[in-house]
Write an enzyme that holds these catalytic residues in place. Structure first.
Site, PDB file in Angstrom:
ATOM      1  N   GLU A   1       0.880  -1.173  -0.080  1.00  0.00           N
ATOM      2  CA  GLU A   1      -0.038   0.112   0.188  1.00  0.00           C
ATOM      3  C   GLU A   1       0.741   1.337   0.073  1.00  0.00           C
ATOM      4  OE1 GLU A   1      -2.732  -0.242   3.420  1.00  0.00           O
ATOM      5  OE2 GLU A   1      -2.744  -2.288   3.023  1.00  0.00           O
TER       6      GLU A   1
ATOM      7  N   CYS B   1       3.072   8.169   1.777  1.00  0.00           N
ATOM      8  CA  CYS B   1       3.422   7.284   2.731  1.00  0.00           C
ATOM      9  C   CYS B   1       3.584   6.120   2.210  1.00  0.00           C
ATOM     10  CB  CYS B   1       1.939   7.280   3.557  1.00  0.00           C
ATOM     11  SG  CYS B   1       2.212   6.061   4.809  1.00  0.00           S
TER      12      CYS B   1
ATOM     13  N   CYS C   1       4.977  -7.576   7.739  1.00  0.00           N
ATOM     14  CA  CYS C   1       5.933  -7.134   8.862  1.00  0.00           C
ATOM     15  C   CYS C   1       5.961  -8.168   9.947  1.00  0.00           C
ATOM     16  CB  CYS C   1       5.340  -5.883   9.554  1.00  0.00           C
ATOM     17  SG  CYS C   1       6.533  -5.177  10.701  1.00  0.00           S
TER      18      CYS C   1
ATOM     19  N   CYS D   1       2.981  -6.263  15.754  1.00  0.00           N
ATOM     20  CA  CYS D   1       2.313  -5.355  17.037  1.00  0.00           C
ATOM     21  C   CYS D   1       0.640  -5.710  16.990  1.00  0.00           C
ATOM     22  CB  CYS D   1       2.314  -4.047  16.636  1.00  0.00           C
ATOM     23  SG  CYS D   1       3.990  -3.509  16.498  1.00  0.00           S
TER      24      CYS D   1
ATOM     25  N   CYS E   1      -1.915  -3.899  14.686  1.00  0.00           N
ATOM     26  CA  CYS E   1      -1.896  -3.609  13.423  1.00  0.00           C
ATOM     27  C   CYS E   1      -2.066  -4.623  12.557  1.00  0.00           C
ATOM     28  CB  CYS E   1      -0.153  -3.124  13.377  1.00  0.00           C
ATOM     29  SG  CYS E   1       0.403  -3.008  11.551  1.00  0.00           S
TER      30      CYS E   1
ATOM     31  N   CYS F   1      -2.865   1.736   8.320  1.00  0.00           N
ATOM     32  CA  CYS F   1      -1.959   0.550   7.944  1.00  0.00           C
ATOM     33  C   CYS F   1      -2.391  -0.860   7.748  1.00  0.00           C
ATOM     34  CB  CYS F   1      -0.750   0.590   9.213  1.00  0.00           C
ATOM     35  SG  CYS F   1       0.751  -0.614   9.312  1.00  0.00           S
TER      36      CYS F   1
HETATM   37  N1  SAH Z   1       7.001  -0.276  11.265  1.00  0.00           N
HETATM   38  C1  SAH Z   1       6.970   1.180  11.536  1.00  0.00           C
HETATM   39  C2  SAH Z   1       6.279   1.894  10.274  1.00  0.00           C
HETATM   40  C3  SAH Z   1       4.995   1.465   9.696  1.00  0.00           C
HETATM   41  S1  SAH Z   1       3.645   1.630  10.911  1.00  0.00           S
HETATM   42  C4  SAH Z   1       6.272   1.505  12.808  1.00  0.00           C
HETATM   43  O1  SAH Z   1       5.641   0.717  13.298  1.00  0.00           O
HETATM   44  O2  SAH Z   1       6.688   2.384  13.167  1.00  0.00           O
HETATM   45  C5  SAH Z   1       3.174   3.468  10.832  1.00  0.00           C
HETATM   46  C6  SAH Z   1       2.222   3.902  11.905  1.00  0.00           C
HETATM   47  O3  SAH Z   1       0.965   3.354  11.988  1.00  0.00           O
HETATM   48  C7  SAH Z   1       3.082   3.356  13.176  1.00  0.00           C
HETATM   49  O4  SAH Z   1       3.087   4.334  14.242  1.00  0.00           O
HETATM   50  C8  SAH Z   1       1.838   2.197  13.548  1.00  0.00           C
HETATM   51  O5  SAH Z   1       1.798   2.056  15.081  1.00  0.00           O
HETATM   52  C9  SAH Z   1       0.615   3.149  13.245  1.00  0.00           C
HETATM   53  N2  SAH Z   1      -0.605   1.854  13.295  1.00  0.00           N
HETATM   54  C10 SAH Z   1      -0.469   0.557  13.001  1.00  0.00           C
HETATM   55  N3  SAH Z   1      -1.769   0.261  13.043  1.00  0.00           N
HETATM   56  C11 SAH Z   1      -2.550   1.290  13.345  1.00  0.00           C
HETATM   57  C12 SAH Z   1      -3.878   1.409  13.801  1.00  0.00           C
HETATM   58  N4  SAH Z   1      -5.021   0.355  13.599  1.00  0.00           N
HETATM   59  N5  SAH Z   1      -4.571   2.566  14.252  1.00  0.00           N
HETATM   60  C13 SAH Z   1      -3.492   3.831  14.099  1.00  0.00           C
HETATM   61  N6  SAH Z   1      -2.410   3.760  13.893  1.00  0.00           N
HETATM   62  C14 SAH Z   1      -1.831   2.397  13.559  1.00  0.00           C
HETATM   63 FE1  SF4 Z   2       5.130  -3.773  11.917  1.00  0.00          FE
HETATM   64 FE2  SF4 Z   2       2.626  -2.726  11.934  1.00  0.00          FE
HETATM   65 FE3  SF4 Z   2       4.107  -2.902  14.250  1.00  0.00          FE
HETATM   66 FE4  SF4 Z   2       4.635  -1.063  12.380  1.00  0.00          FE
HETATM   67  S1  SF4 Z   2       3.027  -0.984  13.391  1.00  0.00           S
HETATM   68  S2  SF4 Z   2       6.149  -2.630  13.482  1.00  0.00           S
HETATM   69  S3  SF4 Z   2       4.114  -2.143  10.478  1.00  0.00           S
HETATM   70  S4  SF4 Z   2       3.345  -4.695  12.914  1.00  0.00           S
END
Ligand code: SAH
Ligand code: SF4
Length: 339
Positions: free
Chosen positions: A90, A105, A112, A116, A119, A331
């Site tokens: 994306e 972006c 990944c 998390c 995510c 994301c």
């Molecule tokens: N992996 C890196 C960059 C990609 S994610 C990181 O985690 O920083 C980019 C941002 O989107 C991160 O701050 C992540 O925590 C956030 N993000 C992921 N899932 C999300 C969600 N469901 N709602 C809001 N932000 C989210």
């Molecule tokens: Fe990976 Fe999503 Fe965690 Fe960023 S927020 S490190 S993309 S799992």
């Protein structure tokens, strides 16, 4: 067949050399690719028709396809792009009102490994790294599709950029040299990969480093992000202090606000304490619900309360505007739906 997107001037010169053309032709092609964002060689109108025909026999502009494109009511564009091996990532283009800024972006990996819990990308596991060409191809595809010039880049799409750092650094160099996007207009967001942060410090990176902290203490962070067990908050803080000292740059702390989990008064106090001696701005991100978990969005009131508690500590705090909420722009969401 050579793909022109992603080649630097020297690499394009090799092609024009082989065709017996001058270096000046290479410079023209380079401009068409990076600054004028053409879709086809035929659009390179300052090259002769004969030369274009020769070039078309050995090269093409791009091999990346737009699989899905969605436009939000706020102007945000979201793309699902497909590479020749069938993998998709994306890329989102955000336009902010009253500003000339166009922020792309970009994704750094397919999937990944950090996984998390909040995510959508992490849920699917890690598939592969993107090459630096695939990273910059995302920006070129957007430019070709919209006819607009991207001015800012954030590594906040799919993937953990610090686990694909060679390609990310190389892409940043090309954004700098070929797109004329300065280091200060690029932001790299990481879940807190300590060895990667050390490397960026040694590299004296002048782009903005954003840290997905998301929690005020070890227990909450470990619940949200498994990576906390590998690189716990005290170790992360040491790496951040070293980064700030070496680069002289202020970092950004990203904090995902989740209702009743980390948006409490106690959380705000602990966060202020953790950040008190770090040169940073804070970006609050209201949680954007994805399908597979129980977390909830915080209320507007609790966002404002949390913000003012942090501001009392003297930090600059912003709340991330929700962009493209009606088009799965968070994301990993679009790719998840299509698969
Ligand atoms: N992996 C890196 C960059 C990609 S994610 C990181 O985690 O920083 C980019 C941002 O989107 C991160 O701050 C992540 O925590 C956030 N993000 C992921 N899932 C999300 C969600 N469901 N709602 C809001 N932000 C989210
Ligand atoms: Fe990976 Fe999503 Fe965690 Fe960023 S927020 S490190 S993309 S799992």
């Amino acid at each position: 067949m050579k793909i022109l997107s992603g080649l630097n001037l020297q690499e394009i010169e090799q092609i024009t050399n082989e065709l017996g053309a001058s270096k000046f032709r290479a410079r023209q092609i380079h401009n068409w690719i990076y600054l004028k964002s053409v879709n086809t060689i035929d659009e390179m109108t300052d090259l002769s028709v004969k030369f274009r025909d020769e070039l078309k026999k050995v090269a093409t502009v791009s091999d990346t396809k737009i699989k899905v494109k969605q436009e939000s009511s706020d102007g945000t564009l979201k793309y699902l792009l497909e590479f020749p091996d069938g993998e998709c990532v994306e890329t989102v283009l955000m336009r902010f009102d009253n500003r000339a800024n166009l922020t792309a972006c970009v994704s750094s990996q397919v999937g990944c490994a950090v996984n998390c819990s909040f995510c959508a990308t992490g849920k699917r596991g890690f598939i592969r790294n993107l090459s630096y060409k695939e990273i910059i191809e995302q920006v070129l595809t957007i430019q070709r599709d919209t006819g607009l010039k991207v001015t800012n880049i954030v590594f906040m799409g799919q993937g953990e950029p610090l686990l694909n750092l060679d390609n990310v650094l190389k892409a940043m160099e090309i954004f700098n040299e070929n797109f004329q996007i300065g280091a200060r207009r690029i932001t790299v967001s990481t879940s807190g990969i300590v060895p990667g942060i050390k490397r960026l410090a040694d590299n004296d990176m002048q782009s903005t480093l954003a840290i997905s902290l998301h929690a005020p203490n070890h227990d909450i962070r470990a619940q949200l992000m498994q990576i906390e067990n590998k690189y716990p908050m005290p170790e992360l803080k040491k790496a951040l202090k070293n980064y700030i000292e070496k680069t002289g740059r202020r970092i950004t702390i990203e904090y995902l606000l989740i209702k009743d989990l980390n948006d409490t008064l106690e959380s705000a106090k602990q966060l202020v304490n953790y950040l008190h001696d770090l040169k940073c701005n804070i970006n609050l991100i209201p949680y954007n619900p994805t399908e597979k978990n129980d977390y909830q969005k915080p209320s507007g009131n609790s966002i404002m309360r949390f913000k003012s508690l942090l501001e009392q500590s003297g930090k600059k705090v912003t709340v991330r505007l929700e962009r493209g909420a009606d088009i799965d722009a968070a994301c990993g969401q679009l790719r998840g739906k299509v698969k």
